[in-house]
Design a protein around this motif. Structure first.
Motif, PDB file in Angstrom:
ATOM      1  N   ASN A 212      10.912  -3.292 -24.040  1.00 38.70           N
ATOM      2  CA  ASN A 212      10.644  -3.248 -22.605  1.00 38.70           C
ATOM      3  C   ASN A 212      11.926  -3.078 -21.796  1.00 38.70           C
TER       4      ASN A 212
ATOM      5  N   SER B  85      10.357  -0.957  -6.553  1.00 33.55           N
ATOM      6  CA  SER B  85       9.531  -2.145  -6.336  1.00 33.55           C
ATOM      7  C   SER B  85       9.318  -2.788  -7.697  1.00 33.55           C
ATOM      8  N   SER B  86       8.634  -3.901  -7.737  1.00 38.30           N
ATOM      9  CA  SER B  86       8.406  -4.573  -9.018  1.00 38.30           C
ATOM     10  C   SER B  86       7.363  -3.857  -9.872  1.00 38.30           C
ATOM     11  N   THR B  87       6.704  -2.821  -9.303  1.00 36.55           N
ATOM     12  CA  THR B  87       5.686  -2.082 -10.055  1.00 36.55           C
ATOM     13  C   THR B  87       6.004  -0.595 -10.239  1.00 36.55           C
TER      14      THR B  87
ATOM     15  N   THR C 154       4.955  -3.713 -14.497  1.00 37.47           N
ATOM     16  CA  THR C 154       4.932  -4.951 -13.716  1.00 37.47           C
ATOM     17  C   THR C 154       6.232  -5.700 -13.983  1.00 37.47           C
ATOM     18  N   ASN C 155       6.626  -6.489 -13.010  1.00 37.55           N
ATOM     19  CA  ASN C 155       7.859  -7.281 -13.097  1.00 37.55           C
ATOM     20  C   ASN C 155       9.075  -6.423 -13.438  1.00 37.55           C
TER      21      ASN C 155
ATOM     22  N   VAL D  17      12.642  -4.904 -13.105  1.00 40.24           N
ATOM     23  CA  VAL D  17      13.887  -5.429 -12.562  1.00 40.24           C
ATOM     24  C   VAL D  17      15.027  -4.514 -12.989  1.00 40.24           C
TER      25      VAL D  17
ATOM     26  N   ASN E 115      18.478  -4.571 -14.151  1.00 42.22           N
ATOM     27  CA  ASN E 115      19.382  -5.579 -14.713  1.00 42.22           C
ATOM     28  C   ASN E 115      20.843  -5.182 -14.630  1.00 42.22           C
TER      29      ASN E 115
ATOM     30  N   THR F 166      14.356  -3.494 -16.883  1.00 41.58           N
ATOM     31  CA  THR F 166      13.519  -4.271 -17.795  1.00 41.58           C
ATOM     32  C   THR F 166      12.234  -4.670 -17.077  1.00 41.58           C
ATOM     33  N   GLY F 167      11.264  -5.091 -17.859  1.00 48.22           N
ATOM     34  CA  GLY F 167       9.969  -5.521 -17.332  1.00 48.22           C
ATOM     35  C   GLY F 167       8.874  -5.089 -18.277  1.00 48.22           C
ATOM     36  N   SER F 168       7.665  -5.268 -17.851  1.00 44.79           N
ATOM     37  CA  SER F 168       6.517  -4.823 -18.634  1.00 44.79           C
ATOM     38  C   SER F 168       6.233  -3.362 -18.267  1.00 44.79           C
TER      39      SER F 168
END
Length: 84
Positions: A23, A37-39, A55-56, A58, A60, A70-72
């Protein structure tokens, strides 16, 4: 002339490179972050744009021409001028 451009890109490493591991997405030689955005994250580069959906999300790490996200991650859309 096209051969010269390819040689110049190889020597100066101007081509956008995307590496995906689990991820985490590492993008080098990008030009701009058009949307964040976060999505959804939209990154532009000389070959067009890359859209990351999840989702989520970021950022980094951020440097002049490198970014680590990173994120889902649900989807990565690659394409020249997608959505224009």
């Amino acid at each position: 002339m096209r051969l010269f451009t390819k040689l110049d890109n190889y020597i100066n490493d101007k081509v956008c490179k995307i590496i995906v591991i689990n991820n985490t997405i590492h993008i080098s030689n990008y030009l701009d972050i058009k949307e964040f955005s976060s999505t959804k994250i939209i990154i532009t580069h000389k070959q067009g744009r890359t859209i990351i959906i999840g989702t989520n999300l970021v950022i980094n790490a951020l440097q002049d021409d490198e970014i680590k996200i990173t994120g889902s991650i649900n989807n990565i859309i690659l394409g020249e001028n997608y959505g224009e």
